[in-house]
Design a protein around this motif. Structure first.
Motif, PDB file in Angstrom:
ATOM      1  N   ASP A 106       0.833  -1.217   0.000  1.00  0.00           N
ATOM      2  CA  ASP A 106       0.000   0.000   0.000  1.00  0.00           C
ATOM      3  C   ASP A 106       0.860   1.257   0.000  1.00  0.00           C
ATOM      4  O   ASP A 106       0.554   2.245  -0.679  1.00  0.00           O
ATOM      5  N   LEU A 107       1.959   1.223   0.767  1.00  0.00           N
ATOM      6  CA  LEU A 107       2.870   2.380   0.778  1.00  0.00           C
ATOM      7  C   LEU A 107       3.520   2.580  -0.588  1.00  0.00           C
ATOM      8  O   LEU A 107       3.615   3.714  -1.083  1.00  0.00           O
ATOM      9  N   LEU A 108       3.981   1.495  -1.205  1.00  0.00           N
ATOM     10  CA  LEU A 108       4.598   1.599  -2.530  1.00  0.00           C
ATOM     11  C   LEU A 108       3.606   2.103  -3.567  1.00  0.00           C
ATOM     12  O   LEU A 108       3.965   2.899  -4.454  1.00  0.00           O
ATOM     13  N   LYS A 109       2.359   1.667  -3.454  1.00  0.00           N
ATOM     14  CA  LYS A 109       1.336   2.110  -4.399  1.00  0.00           C
ATOM     15  C   LYS A 109       1.040   3.588  -4.218  1.00  0.00           C
ATOM     16  O   LYS A 109       0.829   4.320  -5.191  1.00  0.00           O
ATOM     17  N   ARG A 110       1.042   4.039  -2.962  1.00  0.00           N
ATOM     18  CA  ARG A 110       0.737   5.445  -2.675  1.00  0.00           C
ATOM     19  C   ARG A 110       1.775   6.373  -3.284  1.00  0.00           C
ATOM     20  O   ARG A 110       1.461   7.495  -3.698  1.00  0.00           O
TER      21      ARG A 110
END
Length: 301
Positions: A106-110
């Motif tokens: 989720d952090l990488l996608k953000r």
């Protein structure tokens, strides 16, 4: 008691091994408790075999602790925290496994980095210090200067500086902030005061430099932080600042020493900025420097 003891044996809570005289053994005791119904009647009698943990000291006799019983409330708390923070809970044959894979994705996608490729670390995970590394570290330790008992000038703590940077940043005196942008304007006025100080006292500049130079080591030891200036620059800064303070105090007391074009005591009346600035913690000079330079006999009557 029998049920409790058999349950401990079944779960393999301990293993029997020979003891040694140098070992500090942990004792145990039975703890009995009565569990009651809500109306007060006895539901059952409970017995627990507990270790006397106070027989050993953590960090001396042991370096880890273990609780063989996991309470349901503990499991509920861990699962609640996992769900709240987006941590996956995966059931396995060994129990529940907490994974941060989803949280990381989720952090990488953000930040639009899901297509980024991983790279190997540049640090060896099992690197060991060699003899050369130890020699280098020894050299660093041996050059550490001893702490001085005469230290009396300190940096303002960062927790106070964060509240108000301007309230703790000096603009006039002291080597800790010398040469910073925005402080150069005052340097010319300070040099003018040094020139007038030399003319009034009729002591050569070389003599004043020698006075400061002879005390350089003692002056440096008064600062908690190492002053990185060279000997020439350090002596020059201290002499200019000390002469400036002496002249400001004398001109404030003896108005006849003031010049009509003096920017400190006349337009634009910079004295109002000088007074609070001199009192700042990081703006101090050792008092003995002023005593060495000031001659009370060379003052107006």
């Amino acid at each position: 008691m029998t049920d409790e003891f058999n349950a401990l044996l079944k779960n393999g809570i301990w293993s029997l091994i020979p003891s040694h005289t140098f070992q500090n053994l942990v004792g145990c005791k039975w703890v009995f408790r009565i569990k009651r119904h809500t109306e007060g009647s006895i539901e059952r009698y409970k017995a627990h075999l507990v270790a006397k943990g106070f027989h050993q000291h953590y960090g001396f006799n042991c370096d880890e602790t273990f609780n063989p019983v996991v309470k349901p409330a503990t499991i509920h708390l861990v699962l609640s925290l996992a769900v709240t923070n987006g941590i996956e809970v995966q059931p396995t044959s060994d129990g529940l496994h907490l994974s941060q894979t989803k949280y990381t994705l989720d952090l990488l996608k953000r930040i639009s980095m899901t297509d980024s490729k991983p790279c190997s670390t540049l640090i060896a995970s099992r690197a060991q210090l060699s003899n050369e590394d130890a020699k280098s570290m020894n050299q660093e330790l041996n050059v550490l200067a001893p702490l001085s008992s005469s230290c009396c000038i300190y940096r303002v703590p960062e927790r106070l500086r964060r509240v108000s940077e301007k309230a703790h940043t000096p603009q006039v005196v002291g080597p800790l902030h010398h040469g910073k942008k925005g402080l150069q304007a005052m340097e010319e006025h300070k040099k003018r005061y040094l020139r007038d100080f030399i003319r009034r006292t009729r002591v050569s500049l070389e003599d004043y430099i020698k006075i400061i130079k002879d005390q350089e080591g003692k002056i440096r030891s008064c600062y908690a932080e190492t002053i990185e200036f060279s000997s020439y620059d350090f002596v020059r800064i201290v002499l200019v600042d000390a002469a400036f303070i002496i002249e400001v105090l004398l001109r404030h007391r003896f108005h006849e020493l003031q010049d009509e074009n003096d920017r400190i005591f006349n337009k634009p009346w910079m004295l109002q900025d000088v007074w609070p600035d001199i009192r700042l913690l990081e703006n101090q000079l050792p008092f003995f420097v002023l005593e060495d330079l000031f001659d009370p006999d060379i003052t107006p009557n």
